[in-house]
Motif scaffolding. Structure first.
Motif, PDB file in Angstrom:
ATOM      1  N   ILE A   1       0.864  -1.175   0.000  1.00 50.33           N
ATOM      2  CA  ILE A   1       0.000   0.000   0.000  1.00 50.33           C
ATOM      3  C   ILE A   1       0.901   1.226   0.000  1.00 50.33           C
ATOM      4  CG2 ILE A   1      -1.793   1.263   1.233  1.00 50.33           C
ATOM      5  CD1 ILE A   1      -2.662  -1.386   2.500  1.00 50.33           C
ATOM      6  N   GLY A   2       0.780   2.042  -1.029  1.00 49.02           N
ATOM      7  CA  GLY A   2       1.661   3.189  -1.153  1.00 49.02           C
ATOM      8  C   GLY A   2       0.894   4.481  -1.279  1.00 49.02           C
ATOM      9  N   SER A   3       1.313   5.490  -0.514  1.00 51.27           N
ATOM     10  CA  SER A   3       0.683   6.797  -0.546  1.00 51.27           C
ATOM     11  C   SER A   3       1.597   7.792  -1.251  1.00 51.27           C
ATOM     12  CB  SER A   3       0.405   7.273   0.885  1.00 51.27           C
ATOM     13  OG  SER A   3      -0.062   8.602   0.895  1.00 51.27           O
ATOM     14  N   SER A   4       1.067   8.496  -2.245  1.00 52.99           N
ATOM     15  CA  SER A   4       1.810   9.535  -2.945  1.00 52.99           C
ATOM     16  C   SER A   4       3.100   8.965  -3.536  1.00 52.99           C
ATOM     17  CB  SER A   4       2.060  10.707  -1.996  1.00 52.99           C
ATOM     18  OG  SER A   4       2.532  11.826  -2.685  1.00 52.99           O
ATOM     19  N   LEU A   5       4.275   9.437  -3.090  1.00 54.85           N
ATOM     20  CA  LEU A   5       5.523   8.876  -3.603  1.00 54.85           C
ATOM     21  C   LEU A   5       5.630   7.390  -3.267  1.00 54.85           C
ATOM     22  CD1 LEU A   5       8.242   9.275  -4.992  1.00 54.85           C
ATOM     23  CD2 LEU A   5       9.182  10.022  -2.789  1.00 54.85           C
ATOM     24  N   GLY A   6       5.053   6.992  -2.129  1.00 58.35           N
ATOM     25  CA  GLY A   6       5.029   5.571  -1.787  1.00 58.35           C
ATOM     26  C   GLY A   6       4.263   4.746  -2.810  1.00 58.35           C
ATOM     27  N   GLY A   7       3.253   5.359  -3.450  1.00 54.36           N
ATOM     28  CA  GLY A   7       2.529   4.667  -4.511  1.00 54.36           C
ATOM     29  C   GLY A   7       3.387   4.453  -5.749  1.00 54.36           C
ATOM     30  N   TYR A   8       4.261   5.406  -6.025  1.00 57.02           N
ATOM     31  CA  TYR A   8       5.215   5.272  -7.124  1.00 57.02           C
ATOM     32  C   TYR A   8       6.154   4.098  -6.859  1.00 57.02           C
ATOM     33  CZ  TYR A   8       8.671   7.059 -10.559  1.00 57.02           C
ATOM     34  OH  TYR A   8       9.543   7.223 -11.616  1.00 57.02           O
ATOM     35  N   TYR A   9       6.656   4.030  -5.616  1.00 59.06           N
ATOM     36  CA  TYR A   9       7.515   2.906  -5.231  1.00 59.06           C
ATOM     37  C   TYR A   9       6.740   1.584  -5.242  1.00 59.06           C
ATOM     38  CZ  TYR A   9      10.718   6.488  -3.333  1.00 59.06           C
ATOM     39  OH  TYR A   9      11.568   7.561  -3.149  1.00 59.06           O
ATOM     40  N   ALA A  10       5.505   1.610  -4.766  1.00 60.68           N
ATOM     41  CA  ALA A  10       4.703   0.389  -4.703  1.00 60.68           C
ATOM     42  C   ALA A  10       4.487  -0.204  -6.094  1.00 60.68           C
ATOM     43  CB  ALA A  10       3.360   0.683  -4.041  1.00 60.68           C
ATOM     44  N   THR A  11       4.306   0.652  -7.089  1.00 60.43           N
ATOM     45  CA  THR A  11       4.126   0.171  -8.455  1.00 60.43           C
ATOM     46  C   THR A  11       5.377  -0.538  -8.938  1.00 60.43           C
ATOM     47  OG1 THR A  11       2.588   1.982  -8.914  1.00 60.43           O
ATOM     48  CG2 THR A  11       3.572   0.884 -10.817  1.00 60.43           C
ATOM     49  N   TRP A  12       6.524   0.035  -8.669  1.00 60.25           N
ATOM     50  CA  TRP A  12       7.784  -0.580  -9.086  1.00 60.25           C
ATOM     51  C   TRP A  12       7.957  -1.949  -8.411  1.00 60.25           C
ATOM     52  CZ3 TRP A  12      12.324  -2.067  -6.596  1.00 60.25           C
ATOM     53  CH2 TRP A  12      13.419  -2.313  -7.418  1.00 60.25           C
ATOM     54  N   ILE A  13       7.629  -2.037  -7.117  1.00 61.19           N
ATOM     55  CA  ILE A  13       7.776  -3.302  -6.397  1.00 61.19           C
ATOM     56  C   ILE A  13       6.783  -4.337  -6.915  1.00 61.19           C
ATOM     57  CG2 ILE A  13       7.479  -4.399  -4.140  1.00 61.19           C
ATOM     58  CD1 ILE A  13       8.666  -1.855  -2.911  1.00 61.19           C
ATOM     59  N   ALA A  14       5.535  -3.900  -7.178  1.00 63.79           N
ATOM     60  CA  ALA A  14       4.530  -4.831  -7.695  1.00 63.79           C
ATOM     61  C   ALA A  14       4.963  -5.413  -9.035  1.00 63.79           C
ATOM     62  CB  ALA A  14       3.183  -4.127  -7.831  1.00 63.79           C
ATOM     63  N   GLU A  15       5.544  -4.586  -9.885  1.00 60.24           N
ATOM     64  CA  GLU A  15       6.021  -5.088 -11.173  1.00 60.24           C
ATOM     65  C   GLU A  15       7.223  -6.008 -11.001  1.00 60.24           C
ATOM     66  OE1 GLU A  15       4.690  -4.642 -14.294  1.00 60.24           O
ATOM     67  OE2 GLU A  15       3.002  -3.756 -13.219  1.00 60.24           O
ATOM     68  N   ARG A  16       8.031  -5.715 -10.016  1.00 61.02           N
ATOM     69  CA  ARG A  16       9.240  -6.515  -9.785  1.00 61.02           C
ATOM     70  C   ARG A  16       8.907  -7.881  -9.184  1.00 61.02           C
ATOM     71  NH1 ARG A  16      14.570  -4.604  -8.615  1.00 61.02           N
ATOM     72  NH2 ARG A  16      15.959  -6.419  -8.630  1.00 61.02           N
ATOM     73  N   LEU A  17       7.976  -7.916  -8.236  1.00 62.30           N
ATOM     74  CA  LEU A  17       7.691  -9.150  -7.508  1.00 62.30           C
ATOM     75  C   LEU A  17       6.436  -9.871  -7.979  1.00 62.30           C
ATOM     76  CD1 LEU A  17       8.488  -8.150  -3.807  1.00 62.30           C
ATOM     77  CD2 LEU A  17       9.965  -9.308  -5.463  1.00 62.30           C
ATOM     78  N   GLY A  18       5.546  -9.154  -8.670  1.00 59.38           N
ATOM     79  CA  GLY A  18       4.276  -9.756  -9.061  1.00 59.38           C
ATOM     80  C   GLY A  18       3.230  -9.708  -7.968  1.00 59.38           C
TER      81      GLY A  18
END
Length: 201
Positions: free
Chosen positions: A77-94
């Motif tokens: 769960i990512g808020s603001s910039l954390g959402g940007y990071y969360a997207t990268w992690i979701a793509e990396r880990l599935g």
């Protein structure tokens, strides 16, 4: 196998943010504190995602007690910039991701923020260096994949980021467009049950 949740705060924020504390308290009341992690992210985007990725991988190992690794057991769960990071992690880990007013063009939007700041919740000094913009650009995900993994919550009243850019970037994902509200989602108490239902389903 138990689901896990990793919460990533926004720029100059912390796990002690309004949303972070509300999620931690709600999970504690349900006896689910062990499934929750919310790190204090460093200023460097590269260091922030390395820390978050390591925690995410650890949570996946804990949630999968068999030979098969099931990334759907983790929701970032990512808020603001954390959402940007969360997207990268979701793509990396599935894994899955809930995006709360996420930054879409982080390097562009944070370019004016280069310099000295204070943290919102502690007043500690915070320096955002020029090279961090390049680190942000390197983490950009132009087109998310496997859209069913994502849940976007975007407020039309966000005074910092444009909800229409969020809607466009995550087109086809599950979404809730909140009429009004603000960047911090001051009505988050109303949204939290839906967020946790997605993360724990």
């Amino acid at each position: 196998m138990k689901n896990r949740i990793l919460y990533l705060h926004g720029f100059r924020s912390s796990p002690a943010s309004f949303k972070g504390k509300m999620m931690a308290q709600t999970l504690a009341e349900r006896g689910l504190s062990p499934i929750w992690a919310a790190p204090q992210l460093p200023a460097s985007p590269k260091a922030a995602v390395e820390l978050a990725l390591g925690l995410a991988q650890g949570q996946l190992s804990e949630s999968n007690d068999g030979p098969d690794n099931d990334p759907s057991k983790l929701t970032v769960i990512g808020s603001s910039l954390g959402g940007y990071y969360a997207t990268w992690i979701a793509e990396r880990l599935g894994c899955r991701a809930v995006l709360l007013n996420p930054a879409v063009h982080a390097a562009r939007d944070l370019a004016p923020a280069v310099g000295q700041h204070r943290m919102y919740h502690s007043d500690a000094p915070f320096t955002f260096l020029p090279e961090y913009l390049d680190e942000l650009a390197a983490l950009n995900v132009d087109t998310p994949t496997r859209l069913q993994r994502y849940f976007l919550i975007a407020a039309t009243g966000d005074q910092v980021l444009d909800w229409r850019e969020m809607h466009e970037r995550y087109a086809g994902c599950r979404e809730r467009i909140v009429q009004g509200s603000d960047h911090g989602l001051s009505n988050f108490a109303e949204l939290l049950p839906e967020v946790l239902a997605f993360a724990l389903e």
